[in-house]
Scaffold this motif. Structure first.
Motif, PDB file in Angstrom:
ATOM      1  N   ARG A  20       0.830  -1.215   0.000  1.00 61.86           N
ATOM      2  CA  ARG A  20       0.000   0.000   0.000  1.00 61.86           C
ATOM      3  C   ARG A  20       0.861   1.260   0.000  1.00 61.86           C
ATOM      4  O   ARG A  20       0.497   2.280  -0.601  1.00 61.86           O
ATOM      5  N   LYS A  21       1.979   1.193   0.672  1.00 61.47           N
ATOM      6  CA  LYS A  21       2.877   2.341   0.760  1.00 61.47           C
ATOM      7  C   LYS A  21       3.370   2.786  -0.612  1.00 61.47           C
ATOM      8  O   LYS A  21       3.554   3.979  -0.869  1.00 61.47           O
ATOM      9  N   HIS A  22       3.554   1.831  -1.534  1.00 58.42           N
ATOM     10  CA  HIS A  22       4.142   2.140  -2.842  1.00 58.42           C
ATOM     11  C   HIS A  22       3.139   2.095  -3.998  1.00 58.42           C
ATOM     12  O   HIS A  22       3.460   2.551  -5.099  1.00 58.42           O
ATOM     13  N   TYR A  23       1.954   1.547  -3.737  1.00 60.73           N
ATOM     14  CA  TYR A  23       1.028   1.310  -4.848  1.00 60.73           C
ATOM     15  C   TYR A  23       0.535   2.603  -5.498  1.00 60.73           C
ATOM     16  O   TYR A  23       0.171   3.565  -4.827  1.00 60.73           O
ATOM     17  N   ARG A  24       0.567   2.591  -6.819  1.00 58.17           N
ATOM     18  CA  ARG A  24      -0.019   3.664  -7.640  1.00 58.17           C
ATOM     19  C   ARG A  24      -0.812   2.999  -8.752  1.00 58.17           C
ATOM     20  O   ARG A  24      -0.320   2.068  -9.411  1.00 58.17           O
ATOM     21  N   LYS A  25      -2.021   3.446  -8.961  1.00 56.59           N
ATOM     22  CA  LYS A  25      -2.867   2.845  -9.985  1.00 56.59           C
ATOM     23  C   LYS A  25      -2.190   2.935 -11.343  1.00 56.59           C
ATOM     24  O   LYS A  25      -1.701   3.992 -11.743  1.00 56.59           O
ATOM     25  N   GLY A  26      -2.163   1.826 -12.052  1.00 50.30           N
ATOM     26  CA  GLY A  26      -1.548   1.775 -13.371  1.00 50.30           C
ATOM     27  C   GLY A  26      -0.094   1.347 -13.355  1.00 50.30           C
ATOM     28  O   GLY A  26       0.482   1.047 -14.397  1.00 50.30           O
ATOM     29  N   ALA A  27       0.529   1.309 -12.166  1.00 46.75           N
ATOM     30  CA  ALA A  27       1.937   0.902 -12.066  1.00 46.75           C
ATOM     31  C   ALA A  27       2.058  -0.606 -12.272  1.00 46.75           C
ATOM     32  O   ALA A  27       1.172  -1.376 -11.890  1.00 46.75           O
ATOM     33  N   THR A  28       3.150  -1.027 -12.877  1.00 49.49           N
ATOM     34  CA  THR A  28       3.397  -2.456 -13.088  1.00 49.49           C
ATOM     35  C   THR A  28       4.588  -2.955 -12.274  1.00 49.49           C
ATOM     36  O   THR A  28       4.795  -4.156 -12.152  1.00 49.49           O
ATOM     37  N   ARG A  29       5.374  -2.014 -11.720  1.00 53.41           N
ATOM     38  CA  ARG A  29       6.506  -2.382 -10.871  1.00 53.41           C
ATOM     39  C   ARG A  29       6.579  -1.412  -9.693  1.00 53.41           C
ATOM     40  O   ARG A  29       6.524  -0.199  -9.896  1.00 53.41           O
ATOM     41  N   LEU A  30       6.688  -1.959  -8.503  1.00 57.75           N
ATOM     42  CA  LEU A  30       6.764  -1.151  -7.286  1.00 57.75           C
ATOM     43  C   LEU A  30       7.989  -1.592  -6.501  1.00 57.75           C
ATOM     44  O   LEU A  30       8.043  -2.715  -6.003  1.00 57.75           O
ATOM     45  N   SER A  31       8.972  -0.720  -6.397  1.00 64.60           N
ATOM     46  CA  SER A  31      10.224  -1.063  -5.720  1.00 64.60           C
ATOM     47  C   SER A  31      10.103  -0.898  -4.210  1.00 64.60           C
ATOM     48  O   SER A  31       9.433   0.011  -3.720  1.00 64.60           O
ATOM     49  N   PHE A  32      10.746  -1.793  -3.471  1.00 59.47           N
ATOM     50  CA  PHE A  32      10.825  -1.661  -2.011  1.00 59.47           C
ATOM     51  C   PHE A  32      12.081  -2.366  -1.526  1.00 59.47           C
ATOM     52  O   PHE A  32      12.730  -3.116  -2.267  1.00 59.47           O
ATOM     53  N   GLU A  33      12.443  -2.104  -0.271  1.00 59.98           N
ATOM     54  CA  GLU A  33      13.620  -2.710   0.332  1.00 59.98           C
ATOM     55  C   GLU A  33      13.210  -3.601   1.499  1.00 59.98           C
ATOM     56  O   GLU A  33      12.175  -3.373   2.136  1.00 59.98           O
ATOM     57  N   ARG A  34      14.033  -4.597   1.765  1.00 64.90           N
ATOM     58  CA  ARG A  34      13.716  -5.549   2.833  1.00 64.90           C
ATOM     59  C   ARG A  34      13.576  -4.862   4.187  1.00 64.90           C
ATOM     60  O   ARG A  34      12.764  -5.271   5.025  1.00 64.90           O
ATOM     61  N   SER A  35      14.340  -3.801   4.413  1.00 62.62           N
ATOM     62  CA  SER A  35      14.290  -3.098   5.696  1.00 62.62           C
ATOM     63  C   SER A  35      12.909  -2.513   5.989  1.00 62.62           C
ATOM     64  O   SER A  35      12.564  -2.262   7.148  1.00 62.62           O
ATOM     65  N   GLU A  36      12.098  -2.298   4.933  1.00 64.92           N
ATOM     66  CA  GLU A  36      10.763  -1.740   5.133  1.00 64.92           C
ATOM     67  C   GLU A  36       9.865  -2.690   5.918  1.00 64.92           C
ATOM     68  O   GLU A  36       8.936  -2.255   6.596  1.00 64.92           O
ATOM     69  N   PHE A  37      10.123  -3.996   5.811  1.00 65.35           N
ATOM     70  CA  PHE A  37       9.337  -4.963   6.581  1.00 65.35           C
ATOM     71  C   PHE A  37       9.508  -4.699   8.078  1.00 65.35           C
ATOM     72  O   PHE A  37       8.556  -4.770   8.847  1.00 65.35           O
ATOM     73  N   ALA A  38      10.755  -4.389   8.486  1.00 63.63           N
ATOM     74  CA  ALA A  38      11.025  -4.126   9.900  1.00 63.63           C
ATOM     75  C   ALA A  38      10.342  -2.843  10.364  1.00 63.63           C
ATOM     76  O   ALA A  38       9.744  -2.796  11.446  1.00 63.63           O
ATOM     77  N   SER A  39      10.421  -1.780   9.569  1.00 60.73           N
ATOM     78  CA  SER A  39       9.820  -0.505   9.969  1.00 60.73           C
ATOM     79  C   SER A  39       8.300  -0.611  10.043  1.00 60.73           C
ATOM     80  O   SER A  39       7.677  -0.035  10.938  1.00 60.73           O
ATOM     81  N   VAL A  40       7.690  -1.350   9.102  1.00 62.00           N
ATOM     82  CA  VAL A  40       6.235  -1.543   9.145  1.00 62.00           C
ATOM     83  C   VAL A  40       5.831  -2.334  10.382  1.00 62.00           C
ATOM     84  O   VAL A  40       4.853  -1.998  11.061  1.00 62.00           O
ATOM     85  N   ALA A  41       6.585  -3.371  10.690  1.00 62.40           N
ATOM     86  CA  ALA A  41       6.271  -4.196  11.856  1.00 62.40           C
ATOM     87  C   ALA A  41       6.339  -3.368  13.133  1.00 62.40           C
ATOM     88  O   ALA A  41       5.462  -3.466  14.002  1.00 62.40           O
TER      89      ALA A  41
END
Length: 269
Positions: A20-41
């Motif tokens: 949800r943090k990266h989603y944009r309607k019409g996008a086909t690729r959404l980049s993220f980093e593994r460290s984001e899992f820790a910050s979200v948790a």
């Protein structure tokens, strides 16, 4: 059971929040980093998984994406997680690829050459499957070349993807002298073969073995002694199934003259 369900729900909540943090309607690729899992948790007060890689691996190969992610995909497409560098990933929109055994496929009986002690002590479905493929020379039989195992559980880094693991890597040669590199992915239990595994394998072979022809293979248990083999290839940016064969490992005495007559009449595709 409750513990496993709790872990699955925890992973689903975390991956949905990152999406949800990266989603944009019409996008086909959404980049993220593994460290984001820790910050979200931490932000959600969710118990942090001990192995962040396991959370990502689960959605890459074991379980489907949460409904919150699935519902955003256009008809005929699905979201997957793919590697995009060291500790970097992408949610990627792709067409579904089902690499699962056909029910109507002929089964070819092969004299079982697996040492009994291997069958007795092989740990886990994947290890047992790799051993049976190796000892029965199923890569040679399936691809029609002379192949040898070069390394199993090859962990390496590929440019633009990051760290990958190939279950077993073979090299081979045919009657004309053409040489091949064959990355094999073995799937047992509930694990499913994903397109990103083959994409990563092909990229690895291009980078590490540029002079060899790459022929990716997926091996899957149908039953304990029945194995489905798939040859895969990349075409127009998509992964396609080139051929599929089913082999059953049996005692030599279980192969009848009728079986042999049937096999002699088959033409290789």
């Amino acid at each position: 059971m409750a513990g496993r369900a709790s872990k699955a729900n925890r992973y689903a909540e975390i991956v949905s929040a990152v999406f949800r943090k990266h989603y944009r309607k019409g996008a086909t690729r959404l980049s993220f980093e593994r460290s984001e899992f820790a910050s979200v948790a931490r932000a959600k007060g969710i118990e942090l998984p001990k192995n962040l890689g396991d959370a990502i691996y689960s959605f890459k190969y074991r379980v489907g994406m949460p409904e919150a992610i699935v519902s955003t995909a256009p008809e005929g497409y699905e979201w997957i997680i793919a590697g995009a560098g060291r500790a970097k990933y992408e949610f990627r929109l792709v067409r579904p690829l089902d690499i699962s055994p056909r029910r109507d496929k002929i089964v070819v009986k092969i004299p079982d050459a697996t040492p009994e002690i291997i069958g007795a002590y092989a740990q886990g479905d994947e290890q047992a499957l790799l051993a049976k493929v190796r000892y029965n020379r199923l890569i040679d039989v399936f691809l029609g070349i002379a192949a040898s195992s070069l390394q199993n559980h090859l962990r390496t880094t590929v440019g633009g993807i990051g760290q990958i693991e190939i279950d077993e890597l073979y090299v081979g040669v045919d009657r004309n002298g053409c040489q091949y590199v064959i990355p094999v992915q073995a799937k047992g239990g509930k694990d499913k073969h994903g397109r990103q595994q083959t994409e990563q394998d092909i990229a690895c072979c291009k980078e590490k073995f540029p002079s060899l022809r790459c022929r990716p293979v997926s091996a899957q248990f149908i039953t304990r002694n029945k194995i489905a083999m798939f040859e895969l290839a990349e075409q127009n940016g998509d992964i396609k199934i080139v051929s599929e064969e089913h082999y059953e490992l049996v005692s030599a005495s279980d192969i009848t003259t009728e079986d042999l007559a049937l096999y002699s009449g088959r033409k290789r595709p």
